[in-house]
Design a protein around this motif. Sequence first.
Motif, PDB file in Angstrom:
ATOM      1  N   ARG A 107       0.848  -1.191   0.000  1.00 48.78           N
ATOM      2  CA  ARG A 107       0.000   0.000   0.000  1.00 48.78           C
ATOM      3  C   ARG A 107       0.885   1.243   0.000  1.00 48.78           C
ATOM      4  O   ARG A 107       1.685   1.444   0.911  1.00 48.78           O
ATOM      5  N   CYS A 108       0.738   2.061  -1.029  1.00 47.89           N
ATOM      6  CA  CYS A 108       1.596   3.233  -1.223  1.00 47.89           C
ATOM      7  C   CYS A 108       0.738   4.493  -1.174  1.00 47.89           C
ATOM      8  O   CYS A 108      -0.257   4.602  -1.901  1.00 47.89           O
ATOM      9  N   GLU A 109       1.139   5.446  -0.345  1.00 50.09           N
ATOM     10  CA  GLU A 109       0.369   6.677  -0.162  1.00 50.09           C
ATOM     11  C   GLU A 109       1.268   7.892  -0.331  1.00 50.09           C
ATOM     12  O   GLU A 109       2.431   7.881   0.085  1.00 50.09           O
ATOM     13  N   GLU A 130      -3.170  10.227   0.348  1.00 48.63           N
ATOM     14  CA  GLU A 130      -3.990   9.636  -0.709  1.00 48.63           C
ATOM     15  C   GLU A 130      -3.311   8.381  -1.248  1.00 48.63           C
ATOM     16  O   GLU A 130      -2.088   8.320  -1.358  1.00 48.63           O
ATOM     17  N   THR A 131      -4.109   7.386  -1.602  1.00 47.55           N
ATOM     18  CA  THR A 131      -3.562   6.141  -2.110  1.00 47.55           C
ATOM     19  C   THR A 131      -3.010   6.319  -3.518  1.00 47.55           C
ATOM     20  O   THR A 131      -3.726   6.736  -4.430  1.00 47.55           O
ATOM     21  N   LEU A 132      -1.728   6.009  -3.688  1.00 51.49           N
ATOM     22  CA  LEU A 132      -1.113   5.990  -5.012  1.00 51.49           C
ATOM     23  C   LEU A 132      -1.337   4.637  -5.666  1.00 51.49           C
ATOM     24  O   LEU A 132      -1.563   4.545  -6.872  1.00 51.49           O
ATOM     25  N   GLY A 133      -1.270   3.574  -4.872  1.00 45.76           N
ATOM     26  CA  GLY A 133      -1.501   2.254  -5.419  1.00 45.76           C
ATOM     27  C   GLY A 133      -1.489   1.176  -4.364  1.00 45.76           C
ATOM     28  O   GLY A 133      -1.025   1.381  -3.236  1.00 45.76           O
ATOM     29  N   VAL A 134      -2.008   0.014  -4.726  1.00 46.06           N
ATOM     30  CA  VAL A 134      -2.029  -1.170  -3.850  1.00 46.06           C
ATOM     31  C   VAL A 134      -1.643  -2.406  -4.664  1.00 46.06           C
ATOM     32  O   VAL A 134      -2.365  -3.412  -4.672  1.00 46.06           O
ATOM     33  N   GLY A 156      -3.319   0.539  -9.215  1.00 48.20           N
ATOM     34  CA  GLY A 156      -2.579   1.781  -9.028  1.00 48.20           C
ATOM     35  C   GLY A 156      -1.094   1.570  -9.225  1.00 48.20           C
ATOM     36  O   GLY A 156      -0.678   0.669  -9.969  1.00 48.20           O
ATOM     37  N   GLU A 193       3.496   0.358   3.095  1.00 46.47           N
ATOM     38  CA  GLU A 193       3.273  -0.740   4.038  1.00 46.47           C
ATOM     39  C   GLU A 193       2.948  -2.007   3.263  1.00 46.47           C
ATOM     40  O   GLU A 193       2.200  -1.960   2.279  1.00 46.47           O
ATOM     41  N   ARG A 240       5.783   0.016   8.982  1.00 48.03           N
ATOM     42  CA  ARG A 240       5.444   1.071   8.017  1.00 48.03           C
ATOM     43  C   ARG A 240       6.615   2.032   7.785  1.00 48.03           C
ATOM     44  O   ARG A 240       7.342   2.381   8.716  1.00 48.03           O
ATOM     45  N   THR A 269       7.223   5.783   6.892  1.00 53.09           N
ATOM     46  CA  THR A 269       6.482   7.048   6.924  1.00 53.09           C
ATOM     47  C   THR A 269       7.496   8.182   6.829  1.00 53.09           C
ATOM     48  O   THR A 269       8.305   8.381   7.744  1.00 53.09           O
TER      49      THR A 269
END
Length: 324
Positions: A219-221, A225-229, A272, A304, A316, A318
Amino acid sequence: MILATLKGGGIDGTLVVVSRDRRRLVIPPDGPRTMQQAMDEWSLWERSLEDEFGQLDDETYGFPVDRATFDAPLPRAFHWAEGSCYLQHMERIRGGRGEALPAEHRDRPIVYQSGSARNMAPCSDIALPDPAWELDIEATVVVITGPVPAGASEEEVAGQIRLVGMTNDLTYRKLLVDERRQGTGVYASKPGRAYAPFMVSPSSLGAAWSGSNLRAVLRCEVGGETLGVPRADRDITFEFPRILAELAKTRSLVPGSIVGTGTVSNADPAAGYACIAEKRAVEIVNDGAPTTPFLAAGDTIGIEALGDDGTSLFGRITQTVVAA
């Protein structure tokens, strides 16, 4: 087992063993002082580290993880290399420039070596000297190896995968294009990598390890906001044994070598992206121009790896981008 490194105790930090639920940790009382020492003397310490890991199943044993300040698992490593495992990523990036992926890339992975003299902690700020350099994230799965002899087969190298983890392989996209055009190799375009705090043995990953690659969502944010999963076990062309054997074709790998997959990428647009450049390349193809900006001062990043049961496998990453 699950291992990590606390800040303090020297430039290489202090090795700790982390509980199965990632909530408690302990400094091994009679074990190696650093992660690199554990890698160098694996046959001497593996059993005692596994014993400490087992003791942490007792919820009264150890100290809370949330009181710890983690460094990169290997604050400095002797060797870093990665392979082009996800050809979908390379196809999209090249497609955004109007280029095709060379046919030979499908038969043999591209590998390259890069810097690892100082790795970044999971919550390290990212200094950005010049926004024109086009700072990007790259969510990448990594392994730490034992000794790999030159000429080792895929079967042999698979047995030297000791730990699995995750990194944010930071890239200056503008500098990367310039370096490749000059034919000088990747150097200035790679300012560093931040690592998730926990490194997990393949046996402790359970169903999240296929024997040759990670089975998990990354999971990339960016900016919350979510960039992709994307899934690490989907659309992968070259898995770890193939990459490791390619790296060992003409040279040996020392214990503690870190090897990555390259940016995780899935063909399904719904997944994404694990980097901004790939999203921008798709925007160019679909709309004629990119609209998603590269990273700027003040932007936040979160990465993550989540198992199918929802477990945060490695903790994670961050980070915040700051003007340098």
